[in-house]
Design an enzyme around this catalytic site. Structure first.
Site, PDB file in Angstrom:
ATOM      1  N   CYS B 277       0.833  -1.205   0.000  1.00  0.00           N
ATOM      2  CA  CYS B 277       0.000   0.000   0.000  1.00  0.00           C
ATOM      3  C   CYS B 277       0.869   1.257   0.000  1.00  0.00           C
ATOM      4  O   CYS B 277       1.580   1.506  -0.951  1.00  0.00           O
ATOM      5  CB  CYS B 277      -0.944  -0.027   1.200  1.00  0.00           C
ATOM      6  SG  CYS B 277      -2.269   1.173   1.014  1.00  0.00           S
ATOM      7  N   HIS B 361      -3.789  -5.042  -0.193  1.00  0.00           N
ATOM      8  CA  HIS B 361      -3.457  -5.553   1.136  1.00  0.00           C
ATOM      9  C   HIS B 361      -3.470  -7.071   1.203  1.00  0.00           C
ATOM     10  O   HIS B 361      -4.516  -7.659   1.452  1.00  0.00           O
ATOM     11  CB  HIS B 361      -4.428  -4.983   2.166  1.00  0.00           C
ATOM     12  CG  HIS B 361      -4.229  -3.531   2.419  1.00  0.00           C
ATOM     13  ND1 HIS B 361      -3.398  -3.059   3.403  1.00  0.00           N
ATOM     14  CD2 HIS B 361      -4.716  -2.438   1.773  1.00  0.00           C
ATOM     15  CE1 HIS B 361      -3.390  -1.736   3.381  1.00  0.00           C
ATOM     16  NE2 HIS B 361      -4.182  -1.331   2.394  1.00  0.00           N
ATOM     17  N   GLU B 363      -2.581  -8.825   3.485  1.00  0.00           N
ATOM     18  CA  GLU B 363      -2.940  -9.279   4.838  1.00  0.00           C
ATOM     19  C   GLU B 363      -4.455  -9.241   5.055  1.00  0.00           C
ATOM     20  O   GLU B 363      -4.953  -9.710   6.091  1.00  0.00           O
ATOM     21  CB  GLU B 363      -2.254  -8.405   5.888  1.00  0.00           C
ATOM     22  CG  GLU B 363      -2.887  -7.037   6.119  1.00  0.00           C
ATOM     23  CD  GLU B 363      -2.552  -6.008   5.040  1.00  0.00           C
ATOM     24  OE1 GLU B 363      -1.895  -6.376   4.049  1.00  0.00           O
ATOM     25  OE2 GLU B 363      -2.974  -4.843   5.181  1.00  0.00           O
TER      26      GLU B 363
END
Ligand code: ADP
Ligand code: ADP
Ligand code: MG
Ligand code: MG
Lengths: 1075, 383
Positions: B277, B361, B363
């Protein structure tokens, strides 16, 4: 779009799903039609096999070649032999198409003719359909599934249950709609269920019963590059154990955390990648109520009811995309048809709530169990959209068309609420509201229903608001409360009913309109919102719309052009089904061809009319006076068409007209004159048109007197109802008294009429189109069954084969008379009964009828197109072609779903009972009739025929047929009366004792042993209590044995099988070659 | 026939509340810098705040989103109309990685939604969304037509605004937050080590914390890596590390000069670097590429990202208002991923050295987990 396609096929065979039945309904017309569009776009030649003549997919301009033939391995093989397609699509025609495809593969047909299966490979399909293979596959990749054993004998079933421990869940393989499944709490129950299932399916699954778990579904799409997305997830409001098709379902899930949502999503994708699905499929999960423990329930490797719902809920055209992916394209190559700038490789973001509620029709059936469970019984569904859960929920309740005004303000009565909550029926949601209203606390309701508290809190919110409204009268109602009520989906009608008032609320729409006016004066108005798949992140080009009070501005600005609004048919239910969707869609297309801007209103997710590319603007919203007026006020239409969507729009004609809405076609007053039997009958008298004696009903005493004069049987019917709701024939004073109680419940606002029931009469129907009273085109069809079998359940022959020209001439004359008197402009349908040389009119509908698609397709003259042109005031000339020139015959046969309606008596009467229909073409009645019967599941008898031919008259009548059967060399079995009668006439038959007499040889064990593959059971009279006849008919249904209960139909069948010996003799010709 | 209404709504207008729930009495409003006013009702903490107004289209994961440091200083609006349905998880135990959150506190400065829905009946909930916001001192605005708001932001771009609450006198200035060094605000103060799970040798990853989401650390540790979390301006060059991960974070990358300076030195070497990001943007700047502000950013859980040169398309979780100018990359650098919707850059990679970064992202939390493979690939490089 670049053609990333693998060796692109040039000719593709598509299998439809046949007649609408419980578990397999309109959703497959939607998916099939989209698949065909997707293929046409790429100039691929398409061949469709589907006997469902009322569908869009079998209409001109879609598939290049259409076969109105049974979707079974035998017929499809012959079509393949004739057409030599190089590929086949199996996943767009429901379970029917899938199972047919598997069979074709097993028989080596696909290999023999080198037909490639597009999309999901057969191996994958087999794994997902075979519950045992599937469970094994899941264990392989370490995914949780309920402890289960797949078995193929009753003994093994019992053994498995011992291992797993009662109660156990029983599920059939290669089935859908929970066919044959359910909970078995003890060995006896299990044994019964196992026997029934195994008589129809090769295998059943015995598994641990997951009580009170949440049920969640994901719609998954995968392309051949292994891109895999979930288009939508859906949460069942009802706990696991109630079939998803029977559950209230919400999209997206409401009570799942990010962890739960994406855990299940991740698993779905892993699983689908492992299985190698290409195209679309759905994964069903059980999710524990108080942890993130999950179990995989099943995968349906095909378009399903849920995918149709997901498609409408999100605006993502699942079936269209699935077809593209089956051709080998990758997801991101397929453009997103809503935004046009983005692709199809994304997951829709919703900024609204969607709720689906199933529509049941159980009350139409005698003796059927009303309990909901893991077996599907619903015949249709509604989908509601809102910005709040409560708003969508109340909309949906109204859309059901069962007289509900929302979750509250209804006339349902509950004597035992706890019972209703613990053992759900179709009234579950209303029982919950009532329980909360009476002060039962949410925890108690949760304990009884196993429903996630969040949902119950929403209902409580509605209940609380209702009680606050009740403290005020209209003037005193505070604006904030009024607005909040509208945000929670309260209709003006509901508000009117809740408000403090001294006098009881009057009939009709008066008080609702009063509330409406007041509301508008307070500036409380709904807004139009768009469904755009991306929550407004990108501008949308299509106008897929809904209305809500939870918004401050419209998404669209109206243009100057005044549109034509077409009202759709609403939820599919017995008596109003896909045929009206065909009418509505054709009306829109005809309007478009004439350059009109088109608006359509409908709320049925299983339809083609609710595909947003059908019209210029689609309002997926209520067909209620309130909502239609809202839309008219926004759209300022040039005209509103109420005559192509069946009875729901038709009933709106009068109130809409009074409210000043420009109804096009026949004048509102004339519609009322035809619909209101009192007024209609006096019109017939004026016109000197004969009709069965009738009387408007005021009191039971009058009724009895009338019956005495005209002699029983008499027919009782309320006006303004389709599908003979609460219509019944009374043979005696007791029955008459009994029925009246029922009938007058139905539609309070309209009178109940009693008429002489003409027994032994022929029934004839005329479908027509007129303009300013002049008949432009018409079609006359005859029923095989005598009057007394509802027109929707009757076998229809067109062009009529056995009516005297004289009769035809007189029918035409009557039709012209009525059309003229009512100044009919647009579609109409008149039903006649003829006995001796008397022709009588029983009813007239100034709207398109159930048989419009049938006659239109047999003649290849689109009656809807004629109607639209007539209504638009165009100069319309009659078609050159006339039925007399047809050198072929079309036969329309009903599809019943009795096998799914435990306990229902499969008898025919004035109450419609069929859930769907098919129609086949033939060079003569016999071949057309046989094709149609095979299409709805009949098999030609080989093993043995059981005869019970009823009264002495019908015994005599059936004698020649019995003789024919005998000559065909079929073993005949008969119950005592019939056996003796046959013997007296020199026809030998084996005597079987009726079920109630426990003697053997007995009907029951012969049926169970499969010695009989045709039952002709003509009842003496419509007896209500448990009879041997009933037990026989029910056994036949439960064991999938062909059954006739109507003597005329049985006679025609016997004639047919005597002239056509085997299926192989039935000709395989496409529609084009007949017409 | 009707057109989708022209997006530029003529001039500043005031939209009144769409609903009046009986349990809401205090009025509140969102004022955009162009004068547009969205009236509604107040919930959460009773105070007025200013910030850049952004929207996310994610349908789940409000606890994760609100605690995502990348939202620092922003007024967050959810396009999904019902927020609060499953309550909020228990308070994180200080020190350990917060469970069910991405950082210990709410980072967004305010919340704008259509309907505040439901309490805390979900099994994993410890309190309601409102209770949590009060504890965290964050105000909320409900009964707003969030779709109308989204359509404005979509057509005029995200813009500064202010939440005003009935009875609250002092109002912060409606100012453009772009100049504020948000990264410095959210970064950790001193280094901290997180042990990877499992036996055997653990690769050591230095995580440059520009506002790192907790799940980045979890994702690495679960894969058996030790993670040293260091401040945004930490001297990286002489850290002992098998690889570096530049985290997500708030604001304009061009403001985070300290980190860019550190990265420039790293790129001289050859130790693997992965950016996420903001990390993608910082790596780009360090490499000599440019970044720019997107009109209204990507915030949601359904963004399709094409891996350049393949037919692979990942559905990703995103939250960013700035992007790398993918068409003007310096020599030696290529686009790794592009957004399948608007073709904006979603990641870059070096042709010869193990320097890579993604705009989305991997994650997740909130959002789809498809992109987790990015971590796997990164760890393969390290081993
Ligand atoms: N192990 C189980 N315990 C409780 N209910 C179950 C179980 N398995 C299935 N069900 C219920 O039975 C319904 C039908 O099962 P399913 O396998 O989906 O049949 P179908 O293929 O006809 O949809 C499901 O929707 C679910 O509600
Ligand atoms: N007077 C009558 N005598 C005999 N049968 C009748 C008579 N009236 C109606 N029927 C039978 O009842 C069926 C349903 O009646 P109809 O008026 O068509 O109901 P609906 O309005 O539901 O179509 C008809 O199809 C016909 O078979
Ligand atoms: Mg299934
Ligand atoms: Mg299922």
């Amino acid at each position: 779009m670049s053609t990333g396609a693998v060796e692109r096929p040039s000719k593709v065979l598509i299998l439809g799903s046949g007649a609408l039945k419980i578990g397999e309904a309109g959703e497959f017309d939607y998916s099939g039609s989209q698949a065909i569009k997707a293929l046409r776009e790429e100039k691929i030649y398409t061949v469709l096999v589907n006997p469902n003549i009322a569908t869009i997919q079998t209409s001109e301009g879609l598939a290049d070649e259409v076969y109105f033939l049974p979707v079974n391995a035998e017929f499809v093989e012959r079509v393949i032999e004739r057409e030599r397609p190089d590929a086949i699509l199996l996943s767009f025609g429901g379970q029917t198409a899938l199972n047919c495809g598997l069979l074709l593969a097993d028989r080596g047909v696909l290999e023999k003719y080198q037909v490639r299966v597009l999309g999901t490979p057969l191996e994958t399909i087999r794994i997902t359909e075979d519950r045992e293979l599937f469970a094994g596959e899941l264990r392989k990749i370490g995914m949780s599934t309920p402890r289960s054993r797949a078995v193929s004998t009753e003994e093994d079933a019992l053994r498995a249950a011992e291992e797993i421990g009662y109660p156990v869940m029983v599920r059939a393989a290669f089935a859908l709609g929970g066919m044959g499944s359910g909970i078995a709490t003890d060995p006896e129950e299990l044994e019964g269920m196992a026997r029934k299932v195994l008589s129809q399916a090769p295998q059943l699954l015995v598994e641990e019963y997951l009580e009170g778990w949440r049920e969640i579904e994901y719609e998954v799409v995968r392309d051949r590059h292994d891109n895999c997305i979930t288009v939508c997830n859906m949460e069942n409001v009802d706990a696991l154990g109630i079939h998803t098709g029977e559950s209230i379902v919400v999209a997206p899930s409401q009570t799942l955390t990010d962890h739960e949502y994406h855990l299940l999503r991740e698993i779905s994708i892993k699983l689908i990648r492992h299985l190698g699905v290409i195209g679309e499929c759905n994964v069903q999960f059980a999710l524990h109520a108080t942890s993130d423990e999950y179990r995989i329930i099943e995968v349906n490797a095909r378009l399903s009811r849920s995918s149709a719902l997901a498609s409408k809920a999100t605006g993502y055209p699942l079936a269209f995309v699935a077809a593209k992916l089956a051709l080998g394209h990758s997801m991101h190559e397929v453009p997103n048809s809503i935004t046009r700038v983005t692709g199809s490789c994304f997951e829709p973001a919703l900024d609204y709530v969607v709720i689906k509620i199933p529509r049941w029709d159980l009350k139409k059936f005698k003796r059927v169990s009303l309990a909901l469970g893991s077996e599907m019984k619903s015949v249709g569904e509604v989908m509601a959209i809102g910005r709040r859960f409560e708003e969508a929920l109340q909309k949906a309740c109204r859309m059901l068309g069962i007289g509900a005004h929302g979750v509250l303000c209804n006339s349902f009565e509950f004597d035992n609420l706890e019972e209703e909550l613990a053992h759900p029926t179709e009234r579950r949601i209303f029982a919950i509201a009532e329980a909360l209203r009476r002060g039962m606390d949410i925890e108690r309701v949760r304990a009884l229903t196993r429903i996630t508290p969040w949902f119950l809190e929403r209902v409580a919110e509605i209940v609380g608001t209702a009680s606050r409204i009740a403290e005020h009268d209209l003037e005193g109602l505070p604006d904030p409360l009024f607005r909040h009520a509208k945000c929670l989906g309260f209709s003006d009608n509901q508000v009117a009913r809740l408000l403090k008032r001294d006098a009881p609320i009057p009939r009709g729409y008066g008080s609702m309109l009063e509330v409406r006016e007041h509301r508008k004066s307070r500036g409380i108005m709904p807004v139009i919102k768009q469904i755009d798949t991306l929550a407004a992140e990108y501008p949308a080009h299509t106008n897929y719309l809904y209305m809500t009070y939870h918004g401050s501005e419209d998404d669209i600005t109206m243009s100057e052009v005044r549109p034509q609004i077409v009202l759709g048919g609403g939820a599919y239910r017995i008596g109003s089904s896909v045929e009206f969707d065909w009418c509505a869609v054709n009306a829109v297309e005809s309007l478009k061809r004439r350059g009109h801007s088109t608006v359509l209103i409908n709320y049925n997710p299983e339809t083609v009319s609710t595909d947003y590319d059908t019209c210029d603007r689609l309002y997926f919203d209520e067909l209620s006076l309130e909502r239609v007026l809202d839309i008219c006020e926004k759209e300022n239409p040039a005209g509103v068409m109420i005559s192509v969507g069946g009875q729901i729009p038709n009933q709106l004609a009068v109130p809409l007209g009074r409210a000043g809405v420009p109804i096009i076609g026949t004048s509102v007053d004339c519609i009322d004159r035809a619909e209101n039997r009192e007024r209609f009958s006096s019109l017939l008298d004026e016109l000197k048109i004969d009709q069965p004696e009738w009387r408007e009903l005021t009191s039971l005493a009058d009724a009895l007197r009338f019956a005495e004069q005209t002699e029983y049987p008499v027919l009782i019917r309320p006006s303004y109802v389709l599908s003979g709701a609460a219509m019944s024939v009374a043979h005696s004073d007791e029955e008459l008294a009994e029925y009246l109680a029922a009938a007058t419940e139905v539609s309070k606002d309209f009178p109940v009429v009693i008429s002489k029931f003409i027994a032994g009469a022929k029934e004839i129907e005329l479908d027509g189109v007129a303009q300013n009273g002049r008949v432009i085109c018409y079609a006359i069809s005859e029923h095989v069954e005598q009057a007394g079998v509802h027109s929707g359940d009757a076998t229809m022959v067109f062009p009529s084969q056995r009516i005297y020209l004289e009769t035809v001439r007189r029918i035409k004359k009557i039709a012209r008379g009525i059309a003229g008197a009512l100044k009919i402009t647009g579609p109409f349908n008149i039903q006649f009964i003829a006995r001796d040389n008397r022709i009588q009119v029983i009813e007239c509908n100034l709207r398109a009828s159930r048989s419009f698609p049938f006659v239109s397709k047999i003649l290849k003259e689109n009656f809807i197109d004629y109607s639209v042109r007539a209504m638009l005031g165009e100069e319309v000339s009659s078609p050159e072609k006339s039925a007399f020139e047809c050198d072929y015959v079309g036969v329309k046969a009903p599809q019943f779903s009795f096998s799914r309606l435990k306990g229902a008596d499969p008898l025919l009467g004035v109450e419609m009972a069929s859930t769907g229909e098919v129609a086949c073409l033939g060079d003569d009645v016999h071949s057309a009739y046989l094709k149609a019967l095979i299409s709805v599941g009949y098999k030609l008898p080989e093993r043995g025929v059981l005869l019970t031919t009823g009264t002495i008259e019908s015994k005599v009548a059936f004698l020649p047929s019995a003789r024919k059967l005998h000559q065909l060399g079929l073993p005949l079995y008969a119950t005592p009366g019939t056996h003796q009668f046959l013997a007296e006439h020199g026809i030998e038959s084996t005597l079987l004792h009726p079920p109630l007499e426990k003697l053997s040889p007995n009907v029951i064990d012969h049926l169970e042993a499969g010695k009989i593959d045709l039952v002709i059971n003509v009842p003496r009279s419509e007896r209500r209590h448990l009879s041997s006849g009933y037990l026989t008919r029910r056994k036949a249904v439960d064991f999938g044995v062909s059954l006739f209960t109507n003597i005329q139909a049985a006679e025609l069948f016997v004639e047919a099988i005597s002239s056509v010996r085997s299926e192989a003799d039935l000709t395989i010709k496409p529609w084009r070659e007949y017409v | 026939m009707a057109e989708a209404s022209s997006d530029d709504q003529n001039g500043p207008i005031t939209l009144s509340p769409v609903d009046h729930p009986p349990d809401r009495s205090r009025r509140a409003r969102l004022v955009l810098d162009d004068g547009t006013v969205f009236e509604g009702y107040h919930f959460g903490a009773t105070k007025a705040v200013a910030g850049e107004v952004v929207f996310t289209t994610g349908m789940v994961g409000y606890p994760e989103s609100l605690t995502d440091p990348s939202y620092r200083g922003q007024i967050l609006s959810f396009t999904y109309p019902l927020i609060g349905n499953y309550g909020v998880p228990p308070r994180p135990t200080p020190g350990s990685l917060p469970e069910g959150f991405e950082s210990e506190h709410v980072q967004a400065s305010a919340l704008v939604i259509a309907t505040l829905s439901g309490g805390s009946t979900h099994w994993s909930a410890a309190r309601s969304l409102e209770e949590w916001l009060i504890e965290e001192g964050v105000p909320g605005l409900c009964c707003v037509d969030t779709r109308a708001l989204t359509r404005r932001l979509r057509s005029h771009g995200t813009r500064p605004g202010r939440i005003e609450v009935e009875g609250v006198e002092e109002l912060p200035e409606i100012a453009d937050a772009a100049t504020r060094d948000l990264v410095a605000e959210v970064s950790c103060d001193e280094p901290r080590l997180y042990e990877g799970v499992g036996a055997g040798t653990h690769p050591r990853i230095v995580l440059v914390d520009c506002g790192a989401k907790a799940n980045i650390i979890r994702s690495l540790c679960q894969r058996g890596a030790d993670v040293l979390r260091v401040p945004h301006d930490h001297d990286l060059e002489r850290e002992r590390a098998d690889g570096f991960l530049i985290s997500n974070g708030p604001g304009d990358p061009k403001v985070a000069e300290a980190t860019v300076a550190q990265l420039k030195r790293l790129l001289v070497g050859a130790r693997p670097v992965l950016g996420i990001c903001l990390g993608n943007q910082l790596l780009a700047l360090a490499a000599g590429a440019d970044t720019y502000k997107l009109d209204y950013g990507h915030r949601g859980q359904n963004q399709p990202c094409l891996e350049v040169g393949t037919d692979r398309c990942l559905i990703t979780s995103q939250n960013h208002g700035y992007a790398v100018a993918g068409d003007r990359l310096p020599p030696g650098w290529r686009e790794w991923f592009v957004n399948a919707n608007d073709r904006s850059n979603e990641g870059i990679r070096h042709e010869d050295f193990p320097f890579r970064s993604v705009q989305f992202h991997p994650e997740a939390t909130p959002g789809p987990r498809d992109a987790a493979v990015i971590f796997d690939r990164f760890l393969e490089v390290l081993r």
